[in-house]
Scaffold this active site. Structure first.
Site, PDB file in Angstrom:
ATOM      1  N   CYS A  27       0.808  -1.218   0.000  1.00 32.45           N
ATOM      2  CA  CYS A  27       0.000   0.000   0.000  1.00 32.45           C
ATOM      3  C   CYS A  27       0.845   1.274   0.000  1.00 32.45           C
ATOM      4  O   CYS A  27       0.295   2.377  -0.043  1.00 32.45           O
ATOM      5  CB  CYS A  27      -0.938   0.005   1.201  1.00 32.45           C
ATOM      6  SG  CYS A  27      -1.886  -1.519   1.350  1.00 32.45           S
ATOM      7  N   HIS A  34      -2.353   7.684   6.410  1.00 30.65           N
ATOM      8  CA  HIS A  34      -2.701   6.448   5.702  1.00 30.65           C
ATOM      9  C   HIS A  34      -4.181   6.142   5.947  1.00 30.65           C
ATOM     10  O   HIS A  34      -4.905   5.808   5.018  1.00 30.65           O
ATOM     11  CB  HIS A  34      -1.807   5.320   6.197  1.00 30.65           C
ATOM     12  CG  HIS A  34      -1.939   4.052   5.432  1.00 30.65           C
ATOM     13  ND1 HIS A  34      -1.765   3.984   4.062  1.00 30.65           N
ATOM     14  CD2 HIS A  34      -2.233   2.778   5.832  1.00 30.65           C
ATOM     15  CE1 HIS A  34      -1.939   2.746   3.662  1.00 30.65           C
ATOM     16  NE2 HIS A  34      -2.234   1.989   4.713  1.00 30.65           N
ATOM     17  N   HIS A  87      -9.511   2.660  -0.386  1.00 34.85           N
ATOM     18  CA  HIS A  87      -8.112   2.265  -0.363  1.00 34.85           C
ATOM     19  C   HIS A  87      -7.739   1.635  -1.701  1.00 34.85           C
ATOM     20  O   HIS A  87      -8.121   0.497  -1.991  1.00 34.85           O
ATOM     21  CB  HIS A  87      -7.891   1.260   0.775  1.00 34.85           C
ATOM     22  CG  HIS A  87      -6.457   1.007   1.103  1.00 34.85           C
ATOM     23  ND1 HIS A  87      -5.420   1.356   0.269  1.00 34.85           N
ATOM     24  CD2 HIS A  87      -5.864   0.424   2.180  1.00 34.85           C
ATOM     25  CE1 HIS A  87      -4.274   1.005   0.808  1.00 34.85           C
ATOM     26  NE2 HIS A  87      -4.517   0.438   1.978  1.00 34.85           N
TER      27      HIS A  87
END
Length: 616
Positions: free
Chosen positions: A261, A417, A455
């Site tokens: 990620c 994040h 995401h």
């Protein structure tokens, strides 16, 4: 001995496509804060969405509902009728008629096959204990996702020839970035040598739909043949390859790094360090991820990582028959139950400061550095660890060293994040809070763009970058509105301002932003990015006021080209660049000497010195 100053990597263009819409023109950012925009700006973004979706611009509600995180809309697959095969075993002898052409090769020895009056058919007797796989359908436990705007099919905008969705999104996103630059690529191509161009782009999970690795792996179980394209187009670095071959025609440096990620920041670091060192003068960096497949959703759901329908209903106190608020599925730093998967393709053009000034490029900001650290020893490969303390602290220290304590303490914010998981809300808030305390920051503003778009894995930090550029442009940092103004009790925020509403700070009030990313396996990365007004101040000190004045004059024509490109897109003429088979360099167009290589008129000078002379 004096050291030659590093070149400053400037962000001169952005482009892409994601759940919030088109990135160029700041439309994706503006969709997130559309309720506080001036009417003209809001209408322009609604028009952009209308061109993407086909929904009339007058139908504001439908346009807004066709964007951001929402219930899976059936564009990619029916989440309530996902096909799988159920394993079963026969309990007695069974007979069936089959077409002779359908017989497997070789026929199992336990089968009894006899002819029938119809020569095209055979009777087959299968024994007890025969294993079978029978198709059935089921409903996914997760129905929320950050999808591209409903009605947009990027593969239909050019001759895609069965390209995986991630590559079609790449073509759209890279083209969008280049067209928004206001400087024709052919002009740059003449100013820089081929080896001074870099493209760093890819995905973290490769191309997993039917036209890529997904179809490759499923073909035999579905009784289909593997195609000639599924394997080669499935590679994770293929977005860079497509950009080089079909968009830029680039002979320069290329590739991708994969850090789960945090992948975008891994690629960004390559581009930044190339430019700082002088190896590269212009770089296209980004990521494209198209992970919304039933298999990926099921995989993350089995891990307990996604916000399932059941968990969302529990958060909202709903009965099993009631539908949860899918728009609020991702709730960073609030009471939450998992992250929300998304698709996105985001790209940015970076130049060294001298080239940007020379061509009058737009200055959207600059990247001072990207820091990457692993977690060290871990209990679970997916759990967060110590490495993110290092990346955030290093990025904050660099920002302080460049702009001073006051800029970091009073005029900076963080793009967290912020996945929306219970574990992240604790661990990341602890890290940010501890770093804030260490650097004397009392009320560090924290935004979390995943609360809007979900995401997107490899592209996640690129979504943060696009949001940051918009926040600098309009003076508004998007708030984490999906949590309804209430932080979770276990969040650490003594020194943080976890934004539950938009922060209307004002244009020019924020000097510095940290982009933070954390990935499976301990892949931590944090970038230090500097606002455009501070970047111009730095350029003035480095190159002088006259150089900035000359840049401003050149920038006038660049701005005019940007406006023209935006008008074309707003009129619905948004065809991506896709030059298939054009400009291929034949062997007879290449000449080589001891000093240089010439490729169809493009000259590359070969190294003339010994970099290890002191060792020789």
């Amino acid at each position: 001995m004096s050291r030659h100053p590093l070149r400053l990597p400037l962000i001169v263009a952005q482009g892409g496509i994601g759940p919030a819409g088109r990135t160029s023109g700041f439309h994706a950012y503006r969709r997130m804060v559309i309720e506080i925009l001036e009417s003209g700006e809001a209408m322009a973004t609604l028009n952009s969405l209308s061109r993407l979706t086909g929904i009339a611009v007058e139908d504001r509600a439908a346009l807004l509902n066709a964007t951001l995180i929402r219930k899976l809309d059936g564009t990619l697959f029916d989440a309530d009728a996902v096909t799988r095969h159920k394993a079963m075993t026969t309990k007695g002898r069974s007979e069936m008629l089959l077409s002779r052409k359908q017989l497997p090769t070789p026929v199992p020895t336990s089968w009894q096959v006899t002819a029938t009056e119809d020569k095209a058919l055979v009777k087959v007797v299968i024994p007890e204990g025969q294993p079978l796989l029978v198709p059935e359908s089921f409903s996914l436990p997760v129905h929320a996702a950050g999808q591209l705007p409903t009605g947009l099919h990027p593969e239909k905008l050019y001759a895609s020839r069965n390209h995986p969705r991630g590559l079609a999104m790449t073509i759209y996103g890279a083209s969008d970035a280049l067209s928004s630059m206001g400087v024709d690529w052919n002009v740059l191509d003449k100013l820089v040598s081929p080896e001074q161009v870099s493209v760093y782009a890819g995905s973290s999970m490769s191309q997993l739909d039917q036209n890529g690795n997904g179809g490759l792996m499923q073909a035999r179980l579905k009784g289909k043949r593997v195609t000639s394209k599924q394997l080669p187009l499935g590679f994770a670095e293929m977005p860079a390859d497509f950009i080089n071959a079909y968009v830029l025609g680039s002979l320069g440096t290329t590739g991708t790094s994969m850090g789960a990620c945090a992948t975008f920041l891994y690629n960004l670091r390559h581009a930044v360090e190339d430019i700082q060192s002088g190896r590269t003068r212009v770089a296209l960096v980004g990521n494209s991820e198209a992970p919304i497949t039933s298999e990926v959703i099921e995989g993350y759901a089995t891990m307990g990582a996604l916000a399932s329908d059941k968990a969302l209903r529990a958060l909202e106190g709903l009965a099993d028959s009631q539908e949860p608020d899918y728009r609020r599925a991702c709730r960073p730093f609030g009471e939450n139950c998992g992250f929300t998967l998304a698709e996105s393709a985001q790209f940015f053009v970076l130049m060294d400061d001298e080239l940007a000034l020379e061509v009058g490029a737009e200055i959207l900001g600059s990247v001072a550095g990207v820091f990457i650290n692993a977690d060290g020893p871990k209990k679970s490969i997916s759990s967060p660890g110590a490495g993110n303390y290092l990346t955030v602290a290093r990025a904050a220290a660099l920002g302080r060293n460049i702009l001073g304590d006051e800029a970091l303490q009073q005029r900076s914010f963080v793009q967290a994040h912020g996945t929306g998981t219970a574990q992240n809300r604790v661990t990341e808030s602890v890290i940010l809070n501890d770093v804030a305390e260490a650097f004397g920051i009392d009320n560090w503003a924290v935004s979390a763009v995943k609360s809007y778009v979900g995401h997107s894995l490899a592209a996640a930090a690129a979504d943060q970058m696009a949001s940051t550029l918009g926040a600098w442009k309009y003076g508004v940092v998007p708030g984490i509105k999906s949590i309804g103004g209430v932080l979770a009790d276990d969040v650490h925020n003594q020194n943080l301002n976890l934004l539950t509403e938009h922060l209307e700070a004002g244009v020019g009030s924020m000097d510095l932003t940290l982009l933070n990313a954390k990935g499976f396996g301990g892949n931590n990365a944090t970038a230090t990015v500097i606002a455009p007004h501070k970047t111009r101040e730095m350029l003035s000190r480095r190159h002088g006021k006259d150089a900035l004045a000359a840049w401003e004059r050149r920038n006038e024509s660049v701005s005019a080209q940007q406006e023209e490109a935006e008008a074309v897109k707003q009129a619905g003429n948004d065809e991506p660049v896709y030059n298939f088979g054009e400009g291929v360099i034949a062997p007879e167009e290449i000449s080589i000497s001891k000093e240089k290589v010439i490729l169809n008129g493009k000259e590359v000078v070969l190294p003339a010195d010994n970099p290890f002379e002191s060792y020789c």
